[in-house]
Scaffold this motif. Structure first.
Motif, PDB file in Angstrom:
ATOM      1  N   ALA A   1       0.847  -1.184   0.000  1.00 20.11           N
ATOM      2  CA  ALA A   1       0.000   0.000   0.000  1.00 20.11           C
ATOM      3  C   ALA A   1       0.889   1.243   0.000  1.00 20.11           C
ATOM      4  O   ALA A   1       2.079   1.175   0.309  1.00 20.11           O
ATOM      5  CB  ALA A   1      -0.915   0.005   1.225  1.00 20.11           C
ATOM      6  N   ILE A   2       0.301   2.364  -0.363  1.00 20.26           N
ATOM      7  CA  ILE A   2       1.001   3.653  -0.314  1.00 20.26           C
ATOM      8  C   ILE A   2       0.132   4.656   0.415  1.00 20.26           C
ATOM      9  O   ILE A   2      -1.078   4.488   0.536  1.00 20.26           O
ATOM     10  CB  ILE A   2       1.358   4.180  -1.719  1.00 20.26           C
ATOM     11  CG1 ILE A   2       0.097   4.404  -2.568  1.00 20.26           C
ATOM     12  CG2 ILE A   2       2.349   3.249  -2.405  1.00 20.26           C
ATOM     13  CD1 ILE A   2       0.376   5.110  -3.884  1.00 20.26           C
ATOM     14  N   ARG A   3       0.779   5.713   0.908  1.00 19.72           N
ATOM     15  CA  ARG A   3       0.056   6.807   1.537  1.00 19.72           C
ATOM     16  C   ARG A   3       0.256   8.050   0.686  1.00 19.72           C
ATOM     17  O   ARG A   3       1.376   8.454   0.418  1.00 19.72           O
ATOM     18  CB  ARG A   3       0.542   7.057   2.955  1.00 19.72           C
ATOM     19  CG  ARG A   3      -0.307   8.095   3.669  1.00 19.72           C
ATOM     20  CD  ARG A   3       0.102   8.342   5.102  1.00 19.72           C
ATOM     21  NE  ARG A   3       0.207   7.171   5.931  1.00 19.72           N
ATOM     22  CZ  ARG A   3      -0.811   6.565   6.564  1.00 19.72           C
ATOM     23  NH1 ARG A   3      -2.019   7.041   6.430  1.00 19.72           N
ATOM     24  NH2 ARG A   3      -0.601   5.523   7.331  1.00 19.72           N
ATOM     25  N   ILE A   4      -0.871   8.620   0.238  1.00 18.23           N
ATOM     26  CA  ILE A   4      -0.865   9.842  -0.557  1.00 18.23           C
ATOM     27  C   ILE A   4      -1.688  10.882   0.178  1.00 18.23           C
ATOM     28  O   ILE A   4      -2.867  10.645   0.461  1.00 18.23           O
ATOM     29  CB  ILE A   4      -1.477   9.617  -1.960  1.00 18.23           C
ATOM     30  CG1 ILE A   4      -0.715   8.551  -2.739  1.00 18.23           C
ATOM     31  CG2 ILE A   4      -1.516  10.930  -2.745  1.00 18.23           C
ATOM     32  CD1 ILE A   4      -1.369   8.172  -4.043  1.00 18.23           C
ATOM     33  N   ASP A   5      -1.068  11.988   0.489  1.00 16.18           N
ATOM     34  CA  ASP A   5      -1.780  13.115   1.091  1.00 16.18           C
ATOM     35  C   ASP A   5      -2.606  12.685   2.306  1.00 16.18           C
ATOM     36  O   ASP A   5      -3.753  13.081   2.456  1.00 16.18           O
ATOM     37  CB  ASP A   5      -2.653  13.790   0.033  1.00 16.18           C
ATOM     38  CG  ASP A   5      -3.047  15.206   0.423  1.00 16.18           C
ATOM     39  OD1 ASP A   5      -2.320  15.829   1.226  1.00 16.18           O
ATOM     40  OD2 ASP A   5      -4.074  15.688  -0.086  1.00 16.18           O
ATOM     41  N   GLY A   6      -2.026  11.807   3.144  1.00 21.59           N
ATOM     42  CA  GLY A   6      -2.678  11.381   4.374  1.00 21.59           C
ATOM     43  C   GLY A   6      -3.631  10.216   4.240  1.00 21.59           C
ATOM     44  O   GLY A   6      -4.147   9.719   5.231  1.00 21.59           O
ATOM     45  N   SER A   7      -3.885   9.729   3.024  1.00 27.17           N
ATOM     46  CA  SER A   7      -4.782   8.590   2.814  1.00 27.17           C
ATOM     47  C   SER A   7      -3.991   7.403   2.283  1.00 27.17           C
ATOM     48  O   SER A   7      -3.116   7.560   1.440  1.00 27.17           O
ATOM     49  CB  SER A   7      -5.879   8.943   1.816  1.00 27.17           C
ATOM     50  OG  SER A   7      -6.700   9.966   2.334  1.00 27.17           O
TER      51      SER A   7
ATOM     52  N   PHE B   1      -4.341   0.487  -1.152  1.00 25.85           N
ATOM     53  CA  PHE B   1      -3.688  -0.719  -1.629  1.00 25.85           C
ATOM     54  C   PHE B   1      -3.241  -0.464  -3.065  1.00 25.85           C
ATOM     55  O   PHE B   1      -3.851   0.315  -3.790  1.00 25.85           O
ATOM     56  CB  PHE B   1      -4.637  -1.918  -1.581  1.00 25.85           C
ATOM     57  CG  PHE B   1      -4.850  -2.439  -0.185  1.00 25.85           C
ATOM     58  CD1 PHE B   1      -3.795  -2.963   0.563  1.00 25.85           C
ATOM     59  CD2 PHE B   1      -6.104  -2.409   0.392  1.00 25.85           C
ATOM     60  CE1 PHE B   1      -3.997  -3.452   1.842  1.00 25.85           C
ATOM     61  CE2 PHE B   1      -6.319  -2.892   1.673  1.00 25.85           C
ATOM     62  CZ  PHE B   1      -5.259  -3.417   2.399  1.00 25.85           C
ATOM     63  N   VAL B   2      -2.153  -1.147  -3.477  1.00 25.28           N
ATOM     64  CA  VAL B   2      -1.560  -0.938  -4.798  1.00 25.28           C
ATOM     65  C   VAL B   2      -1.859  -2.123  -5.711  1.00 25.28           C
ATOM     66  O   VAL B   2      -1.686  -3.278  -5.321  1.00 25.28           O
ATOM     67  CB  VAL B   2      -0.030  -0.758  -4.687  1.00 25.28           C
ATOM     68  CG1 VAL B   2       0.615  -0.652  -6.064  1.00 25.28           C
ATOM     69  CG2 VAL B   2       0.306   0.462  -3.843  1.00 25.28           C
ATOM     70  N   ASP B   3      -2.311  -1.832  -6.922  1.00 20.90           N
ATOM     71  CA  ASP B   3      -2.474  -2.829  -7.975  1.00 20.90           C
ATOM     72  C   ASP B   3      -1.398  -2.567  -9.021  1.00 20.90           C
ATOM     73  O   ASP B   3      -1.056  -1.422  -9.290  1.00 20.90           O
ATOM     74  CB  ASP B   3      -3.860  -2.719  -8.625  1.00 20.90           C
ATOM     75  CG  ASP B   3      -4.988  -3.045  -7.659  1.00 20.90           C
ATOM     76  OD1 ASP B   3      -4.804  -3.955  -6.814  1.00 20.90           O
ATOM     77  OD2 ASP B   3      -6.046  -2.391  -7.733  1.00 20.90           O
ATOM     78  N   GLY B   4      -0.853  -3.619  -9.611  1.00 21.30           N
ATOM     79  CA  GLY B   4       0.151  -3.461 -10.654  1.00 21.30           C
ATOM     80  C   GLY B   4       1.545  -3.864 -10.205  1.00 21.30           C
ATOM     81  O   GLY B   4       2.439  -4.041 -11.028  1.00 21.30           O
ATOM     82  N   THR B   5       1.764  -3.997  -8.911  1.00 20.44           N
ATOM     83  CA  THR B   5       3.005  -4.514  -8.337  1.00 20.44           C
ATOM     84  C   THR B   5       2.648  -5.045  -6.961  1.00 20.44           C
ATOM     85  O   THR B   5       1.664  -4.604  -6.358  1.00 20.44           O
ATOM     86  CB  THR B   5       4.106  -3.436  -8.274  1.00 20.44           C
ATOM     87  OG1 THR B   5       5.344  -4.045  -7.875  1.00 20.44           O
ATOM     88  CG2 THR B   5       3.768  -2.317  -7.322  1.00 20.44           C
TER      89      THR B   5
ATOM     90  N   ILE C   1      -8.308   4.461  -8.442  1.00 19.02           N
ATOM     91  CA  ILE C   1      -9.548   3.997  -9.055  1.00 19.02           C
ATOM     92  C   ILE C   1     -10.288   3.157  -8.027  1.00 19.02           C
ATOM     93  O   ILE C   1      -9.748   2.156  -7.543  1.00 19.02           O
ATOM     94  CB  ILE C   1      -9.280   3.156 -10.320  1.00 19.02           C
ATOM     95  CG1 ILE C   1      -8.498   3.968 -11.354  1.00 19.02           C
ATOM     96  CG2 ILE C   1     -10.587   2.627 -10.902  1.00 19.02           C
ATOM     97  CD1 ILE C   1      -8.041   3.173 -12.551  1.00 19.02           C
ATOM     98  N   ASP C   2     -11.501   3.560  -7.704  1.00 18.62           N
ATOM     99  CA  ASP C   2     -12.326   2.833  -6.738  1.00 18.62           C
ATOM    100  C   ASP C   2     -11.588   2.557  -5.437  1.00 18.62           C
ATOM    101  O   ASP C   2     -11.642   1.454  -4.888  1.00 18.62           O
ATOM    102  CB  ASP C   2     -12.840   1.519  -7.340  1.00 18.62           C
ATOM    103  CG  ASP C   2     -13.767   1.757  -8.520  1.00 18.62           C
ATOM    104  OD1 ASP C   2     -14.490   2.788  -8.516  1.00 18.62           O
ATOM    105  OD2 ASP C   2     -13.770   0.929  -9.447  1.00 18.62           O
ATOM    106  N   GLY C   3     -10.858   3.544  -4.945  1.00 17.85           N
ATOM    107  CA  GLY C   3     -10.198   3.440  -3.649  1.00 17.85           C
ATOM    108  C   GLY C   3      -8.918   2.623  -3.639  1.00 17.85           C
ATOM    109  O   GLY C   3      -8.372   2.335  -2.572  1.00 17.85           O
ATOM    110  N   ARG C   4      -8.392   2.252  -4.812  1.00 13.86           N
ATOM    111  CA  ARG C   4      -7.132   1.515  -4.917  1.00 13.86           C
ATOM    112  C   ARG C   4      -6.218   2.273  -5.874  1.00 13.86           C
ATOM    113  O   ARG C   4      -6.683   2.948  -6.784  1.00 13.86           O
ATOM    114  CB  ARG C   4      -7.365   0.092  -5.426  1.00 13.86           C
ATOM    115  CG  ARG C   4      -8.196  -0.743  -4.452  1.00 13.86           C
ATOM    116  CD  ARG C   4      -8.414  -2.141  -4.950  1.00 13.86           C
ATOM    117  NE  ARG C   4      -7.184  -2.916  -5.049  1.00 13.86           N
ATOM    118  CZ  ARG C   4      -6.694  -3.677  -4.068  1.00 13.86           C
ATOM    119  NH1 ARG C   4      -7.334  -3.756  -2.916  1.00 13.86           N
ATOM    120  NH2 ARG C   4      -5.584  -4.364  -4.247  1.00 13.86           N
ATOM    121  N   PHE C   5      -4.902   2.151  -5.672  1.00 14.79           N
ATOM    122  CA  PHE C   5      -3.949   2.846  -6.525  1.00 14.79           C
ATOM    123  C   PHE C   5      -3.496   1.910  -7.643  1.00 14.79           C
ATOM    124  O   PHE C   5      -2.861   0.878  -7.393  1.00 14.79           O
ATOM    125  CB  PHE C   5      -2.738   3.314  -5.716  1.00 14.79           C
ATOM    126  CG  PHE C   5      -1.761   4.110  -6.527  1.00 14.79           C
ATOM    127  CD1 PHE C   5      -2.037   5.425  -6.864  1.00 14.79           C
ATOM    128  CD2 PHE C   5      -0.583   3.544  -6.963  1.00 14.79           C
ATOM    129  CE1 PHE C   5      -1.147   6.160  -7.628  1.00 14.79           C
ATOM    130  CE2 PHE C   5       0.317   4.263  -7.726  1.00 14.79           C
ATOM    131  CZ  PHE C   5       0.027   5.582  -8.051  1.00 14.79           C
TER     132      PHE C   5
END
Length: 119
Positions: free
Chosen positions: A65-71, A74-78, A106-110
């Motif tokens: 997972a990653i954190r962007i701007d405090g949110s 989960f990560v898709d693609g790796t 997209i839909d709450g996932r990166f």
């Protein structure tokens, strides 16, 4: 707070603060919905870790997972195991690491177009 719990909290605080200090003009996706990080191959530096172990996301097991701007997203693609041993001392389950990413929420996932773990 016990000393053994203080280090992860301090690391998370530093990484979260550093991730929020982007130069002006850096496009970041909003916390919800579908958003692009820019029309080109823009990239940003984010905190990356195990979503369940380090970023407080729900679920069982260990997922990148990653954190962007405090949110956190989960990560898709790796995946978590694509970047070394997640359970090593500096692995995603034990530390928040910096990564340069591009993609979109997209839909709450990166959905990652690129994901580069930084030293």
């Amino acid at each position: 707070m016990p000393k053994h719990r203080l280090r992860p909290v301090l690391v998370l605080a530093v990484v979260t603060t550093a991730a929020g200090c982007q130069p002006s003009g850096t496009t970041m996706p909003p916390a919800a919905g579908s958003a692009s990080m820019g029309h080109n191959s823009d990239s940003i530096v984010v905190g990356a870790a195990c979503g369940q172990c380090q970023l407080g996301l729900p679920g069982t097991g260990c997922d990148l997972a990653i954190r962007i701007d405090g949110s956190a997203y989960f990560v898709d693609g790796t995946g978590i195991d694509d970047h070394g041993d997640a359970h090593a001392a500096d692995g995603f389950c034990n530390a928040v690491r910096e990564a340069r990413v591009s993609g979109e929420v997209i839909d709450g996932r990166f959905a990652a177009r690129s994901f580069e773990l930084l030293e």
